[in-house]
Structures are given as structure tokens and as C-alpha cells.
Design a protein around this motif. Structure first.
Motif, PDB file in Angstrom:
ATOM      1  N   UNK A   1      -1.123 -10.962   1.907  1.00  0.00           N
ATOM      2  CA  UNK A   1      -0.077 -10.093   1.377  1.00  0.00           C
ATOM      3  C   UNK A   1      -0.400  -8.630   1.666  1.00  0.00           C
ATOM      4  N   UNK A   2       0.622  -7.880   2.003  1.00  0.00           N
ATOM      5  CA  UNK A   2       0.500  -6.432   2.154  1.00  0.00           C
ATOM      6  C   UNK A   2       1.181  -5.794   0.944  1.00  0.00           C
ATOM      7  N   UNK A   3       0.412  -5.069   0.167  1.00  0.00           N
ATOM      8  CA  UNK A   3       0.923  -4.451  -1.055  1.00  0.00           C
ATOM      9  C   UNK A   3       0.904  -2.940  -0.887  1.00  0.00           C
ATOM     10  N   UNK A   4       1.983  -2.289  -1.269  1.00  0.00           N
ATOM     11  CA  UNK A   4       2.059  -0.832  -1.205  1.00  0.00           C
ATOM     12  C   UNK A   4       1.823  -0.255  -2.599  1.00  0.00           C
ATOM     13  N   UNK A   5       0.837   0.625  -2.704  1.00  0.00           N
ATOM     14  CA  UNK A   5       0.535   1.242  -3.995  1.00  0.00           C
ATOM     15  C   UNK A   5       0.348   2.739  -3.814  1.00  0.00           C
ATOM     16  N   UNK A   6       0.542   3.477  -4.913  1.00  0.00           N
ATOM     17  CA  UNK A   6       0.251   4.908  -4.920  1.00  0.00           C
ATOM     18  C   UNK A   6      -1.217   5.047  -5.285  1.00  0.00           C
ATOM     19  N   UNK A   7      -2.045   5.287  -4.281  1.00  0.00           N
ATOM     20  CA  UNK A   7      -3.492   5.278  -4.491  1.00  0.00           C
ATOM     21  C   UNK A   7      -3.956   6.471  -5.322  1.00  0.00           C
ATOM     22  N   UNK A   8      -3.352   7.640  -5.081  1.00  0.00           N
ATOM     23  CA  UNK A   8      -3.690   8.843  -5.842  1.00  0.00           C
ATOM     24  C   UNK A   8      -2.391   9.502  -6.298  1.00  0.00           C
ATOM     25  N   UNK A   9      -2.405  10.056  -7.496  1.00  0.00           N
ATOM     26  CA  UNK A   9      -1.174  10.636  -8.050  1.00  0.00           C
ATOM     27  C   UNK A   9      -0.657  11.793  -7.210  1.00  0.00           C
ATOM     28  N   UNK A  10      -1.526  12.405  -6.419  1.00  0.00           N
ATOM     29  CA  UNK A  10      -1.110  13.532  -5.581  1.00  0.00           C
ATOM     30  C   UNK A  10      -0.594  13.096  -4.213  1.00  0.00           C
ATOM     31  N   UNK A  11      -0.704  11.799  -3.914  1.00  0.00           N
ATOM     32  CA  UNK A  11      -0.255  11.307  -2.608  1.00  0.00           C
ATOM     33  C   UNK A  11       1.261  11.403  -2.477  1.00  0.00           C
ATOM     34  N   UNK A  12       1.719  11.690  -1.263  1.00  0.00           N
ATOM     35  CA  UNK A  12       3.157  11.751  -0.994  1.00  0.00           C
ATOM     36  C   UNK A  12       3.691  10.423  -0.474  1.00  0.00           C
ATOM     37  N   UNK A  13       2.794   9.561  -0.023  1.00  0.00           N
ATOM     38  CA  UNK A  13       3.214   8.283   0.535  1.00  0.00           C
ATOM     39  C   UNK A  13       2.406   7.147  -0.083  1.00  0.00           C
ATOM     40  N   UNK A  14       3.011   5.974  -0.100  1.00  0.00           N
ATOM     41  CA  UNK A  14       2.321   4.786  -0.592  1.00  0.00           C
ATOM     42  C   UNK A  14       1.294   4.328   0.434  1.00  0.00           C
ATOM     43  N   UNK A  15       0.219   3.723  -0.053  1.00  0.00           N
ATOM     44  CA  UNK A  15      -0.835   3.197   0.812  1.00  0.00           C
ATOM     45  C   UNK A  15      -0.702   1.686   0.890  1.00  0.00           C
ATOM     46  N   UNK A  16      -0.801   1.150   2.097  1.00  0.00           N
ATOM     47  CA  UNK A  16      -0.704  -0.298   2.275  1.00  0.00           C
ATOM     48  C   UNK A  16      -2.083  -0.932   2.124  1.00  0.00           C
ATOM     49  N   UNK A  17      -2.160  -1.969   1.293  1.00  0.00           N
ATOM     50  CA  UNK A  17      -3.409  -2.686   1.050  1.00  0.00           C
ATOM     51  C   UNK A  17      -3.217  -4.159   1.402  1.00  0.00           C
ATOM     52  N   UNK A  18      -4.183  -4.712   2.130  1.00  0.00           N
ATOM     53  CA  UNK A  18      -4.126  -6.120   2.510  1.00  0.00           C
ATOM     54  C   UNK A  18      -4.933  -6.953   1.515  1.00  0.00           C
ATOM     55  N   UNK A  19      -4.321  -8.031   1.025  1.00  0.00           N
ATOM     56  CA  UNK A  19      -4.984  -8.918   0.069  1.00  0.00           C
ATOM     57  C   UNK A  19      -4.809 -10.359   0.534  1.00  0.00           C
ATOM     58  N   UNK A  20      -5.904 -11.086   0.656  1.00  0.00           N
ATOM     59  CA  UNK A  20      -5.840 -12.516   0.944  1.00  0.00           C
ATOM     60  C   UNK A  20      -5.883 -13.267  -0.385  1.00  0.00           C
ATOM     61  N   UNK A  21      -4.966 -14.197  -0.554  1.00  0.00           N
ATOM     62  CA  UNK A  21      -4.850 -14.936  -1.810  1.00  0.00           C
ATOM     63  C   UNK A  21      -4.975 -16.429  -1.533  1.00  0.00           C
ATOM     64  N   UNK A  22      -5.758 -17.100  -2.361  1.00  0.00           N
ATOM     65  CA  UNK A  22      -5.909 -18.554  -2.278  1.00  0.00           C
ATOM     66  C   UNK A  22      -5.956 -19.071  -3.712  1.00  0.00           C
ATOM     67  N   UNK A  23      -5.115 -20.031  -4.048  1.00  0.00           N
ATOM     68  CA  UNK A  23      -5.091 -20.507  -5.429  1.00  0.00           C
ATOM     69  C   UNK A  23      -4.704 -21.977  -5.488  1.00  0.00           C
TER      70      UNK A  23
END
Length: 410
Positions: A243-265
């Protein structure tokens, strides 16, 4: 208090621990969970996890971890047939805190999904052992350092056709109470770890005074097999995704940061899990290769995905009487028995003990994968899940009614 004794607190009162050895031996619980068998187990698995990290890198030359534990002498050996620790830095890796090749993991690094990340693990083994021998075999040469009470005592260089790393050590019972370690727990932990890595051959030999009494071989099974052993009352639902998740990594950031997460359940629903709700859910969780004993964002994401599916999709299929039930979130997820693994490039664990995974993007990723998988699940599973949740809700309401009635009578 002796008020007559004058307190002297000046610059001479401030002590500085100069060496890493002093830091670890003086306050070991900064680096490990406790000074009893739990701390001893933590040290052992710091070394095992390092071997697994080596064998799970892309293009690994090895696939085997061999562990021995002597119940009488308390000597532990962990050997892998990976590439071996670079010999030019082997002494640093063994003796300098925060020395590691795993600080900046990403898609281009060697250790993309490692469990080690602080450069502390093998130092605790060296400094908290009566003696410890560390060997690295690579490029036709074997280099071994022997430490006693955390101090370097001997260096050996030999020719070798092997490749890999070997840690052989005896934890100092005066510092860490390995005498209370239960070898059955070690067996269970090795077996559980193997479910994450079905392609790695993990073997554990239990010895007594050097003689092997029993050997356990773990390979080929997955987390689904582990959940099956929990004997859930429903079918097992499982899934894995990147999964690619977009989050605001820092409150001062102007753009969301994409984070890659592998999930197995994998999970099912169990009446036994509901009964154990007060003492902890039957959800095994790992962040990268590390067991997260107190859960974290991946466990919460699993719950969120199950609750979201029930609220958005399943609740509307209930009959009129069941739709009127005041179903709360814990009615929906308290019966889960399962296994969830989340892998991220920069795992954010709570403290050095790594008991809890904190990355916020993990919660979103696991929730979305679980929700999508449930939407695509078979109607038979969906029906059983709905019936299970309704039973749990009715049981909670009946229990509350009984307590209230007892209160009125008294």
C-alpha cells in the motif's frame, strides 16, 4: 533523614560513563526490557533477528539460521549462512553503540525491511555476557573476536570456505538472570518467527552439557498455518498487499509524503478470544521482523478494517431485530484471533525494546487492505462474521442486564 549530615552536591558529584561497555553494564534496562529471563530472551532474539535480516535482503546468499541452547550451561549459539559482517568493521559492530548498516533503509538500501535499526542489539550481547565469540566468514577468511566480561581478549584469523556470521555466548547470570529462561518459550518464539519467513530454514537444537537432546526444524509454514492452530470458530480470512499511503509528515510541509507499507494478515473469529478480551486479544503482531508485544498501529488498523467493513457493508444485511442492537466497536473486533505483519522502511518503535509500532501510515494501510479483502470475501464467511458479532453484542447486553438486576436486588 539525617539532617545533621550536610549534603555536598558539586561538580565532583557528576559522573560520566566514558565507555559504551560501562553504559550497557551499568544500566542494562535502558537497552533491554529487564534483568530477568525476559531480558535474556531479548538479547538472544536481537542476534537471531540480525541473522534473519541478513537472509531476507534481496539477493541473499543464504537461507539458514541454526540456533543451539544448552539448558545446563546456558550457552547460546546463533549461526547463519549469509554474507557475513564486513570484517573491517566487525569490531565496531560488536563494541560501538549505534553502529549499524540499517539506519537509512529505503528501496535502494541493502536492508530494505530490517528489524534492527538502532545499532544496539549485538552490543548488549557482547557487554552482558560472561564471554562471547563473534565470527564473520567471507571472501575465504574467518575473523573471530572473543570477549570476556565485555572486554576484547583474543583475535583469531583463519582461512575458511564458509560464509556467514556466528555468535556464541553465555549471558552473565549476575547481570541478566538467564537461569530462569524457559527453553519451551524459546522453542515457541522460534516457531512463531518462522511463520513470517517460510523460505528460511530455522533450526533449534536443545542441549544438555553439550549433548543434543532434541532438534526442532521450522520452515515452509505461513501465518495462516499459525492462525489455523488457534482453532477459530469461523473460516480464516487472509490477505497481503503493498500500500502507498499519503501522510502529512510535518505540520510545516506543503505536500503530502508517500509512504510504502507491506501488509500481511490472517484472522478468524473465536469465542475464546472474546473470553480473553480482558487479558489481551489473541492477535500476534510484527513490525518488520520484530514482535510487537503491545501491538501498535498495525493492530489498530486491523481492528479499524474489521469495524469499517461491518459498519459500511455487513450491518445493512442484518435482520430488523439485529439492526436495532446497540453494537459497539469492541463487539466487532473482540473475537479476532489472528496474525498481522506490517513492513515499513523506517519503522518507528516505542523505545529500544520495540514492543509497539508507532508509524501512523501503518494504521491506514492495514485498515484499507483488511477492508478490501473482507469486501471480496466469500458470502459464507461474511454470514458467519455477522452472526458472531451479533452473538457477542447480545452476550454483552445480557451480562450488563444481569449486573444491573443484581445491583437492584442488593
Amino acid at each position: 533523614y539525617n539532617l545533621a549530615k550536610k549534603r555536598v552536591y558539586d561538580e565532583n558529584s557528576i559522573k560520566i560513563l566514558e565507555t559504551d561497555r560501562e553504559k550497557v553494564r551499568k544500566r542494562p534496562t535502558i537497552y533491554i526490557p529487564s534483568k530477568d529471563e525476559k531480558g535474556a530472551m531479548h538479547i538472544i532474539f536481537e542476534i537471531i533477528d540480525n541473522s534473519i535480516d541478513e537472509l531476507t535482503v534481496a539477493g541473499s546468499v543464504g537461507d539458514t539460521v541454526t540456533i543451539t541452547y544448552d539448558k545446563v550451561t546456558k550457552v547460546v549459539t546463533v549461526a547463519d549462512n549469509g554474507s557475513g559482517i564486513p570484517q573491517a568493521r566487525l569490531l565496531d559492530v560488536c563494541t560501538k553503540l549505534n553502529s549499524s548498516g540499517k539506519f537509512d533503509n529505503d528501496e535502494n538500501s541493502v536492508y530494505e525491511w530490517s528489524g534492527g535499526l538502532n545499532g544496539v542489539g549485538c552490543k548488549t550481547c557482547v557487554y552482558l555476557s560472561e564471554w562471547c565469540e563473534v565470527s564473520s566468514m567471507q571472501k575465504g577468511k574467518s575473523l573471530t573476536y572473543r570477549f570476556e566480561d565485555g572486554l576484547l581478549k583474543d583475535t583469531t584469523e583463519e582461512k575458511s570456505k564458509d560464509h556467514g556470521t556466528v555468535f556464541k555466548f553465555k549471558i552473565d547470570d549476575k547481570l541478566i538472570k538467564i537461569s530462569g529462561l524457559d527453553h519451551h518459550e524459546l522453542i515457541e518464539r522460534c516457531e512463531e518467527k518462522s511463520y513470517l519467513f517460510p523460505k528460511i530454514a530455522i533450526s533449534l537444537a536443545i542441549k544438555e552439557n553439550g549433548k543434543t537432546k532434541k532438534t526442532y526444524n521450522f520452515t515452509g509454514k505461513t501465518i495462516v498455518d499459525k492462525v489455523e492452530s488457534m482453532k477459530p470458530d469461523t473460516d480464516i480470512i487472509s490477505g497481503s498487499a503493498s500500500e502507498i499511503v499519503e501522510i502529512l509528515e510535518h505540520v510545516t510541509d506543503e505536500h503530502l509524503t508517500k509512504k510504502k507499507v507491506l501488509v500481511d494478515f490472517a484472522f478468524g473469529f473465536s469465542e475464546e478470544a472474546v473470553d480473553e478480551e480482558t487479558t489481551g486479544e489473541k492477535i500476534i503482531s510484527y513490525g518488520n521482523t520484530i514482535k510487537t508485544y503491545t501491538g501498535g498501529q498495525h493492530v489498530q488498523g486491523l481492528r479499524d478494517g474489521v469495524v469499517k467493513y461491518f459498519r459500511n457493508d455487513l450491518q445493512a444485511t442484518l435482520n430488523k431485530r439485529d439492526k436495532e442492537l446497540p453494537i459497539i466497536p469492541s463487539d466487532i473486533y473482540s473475537g479476532i484471533c489472528g496474525f498481522v505483519v506490517a513492513k515499513v522502511h523506517a519503522p518507528d518503535f516505542k523505545g529500544q525494546y520495540k514492543d509497539e509500532l508507532m508509524n501512523p501510515e501503518v494504521r491506514t494501510a492495514v485498515r484499507d487492505v483488511v477492508y478490501k479483502t473482507l469486501k471480496d470475501s466469500k458470502p459464507g464467511f461474511q454470514k458467519k462474521m455477522a452472526e458472531f458479532v451479533v452473538r457477542v453484542a447480545r452476550g454483552r447486553l445480557e451480562s450488563k442486564k444481569a449486573r444491573t438486576k443484581g445491583k437492584d436486588v442488593s
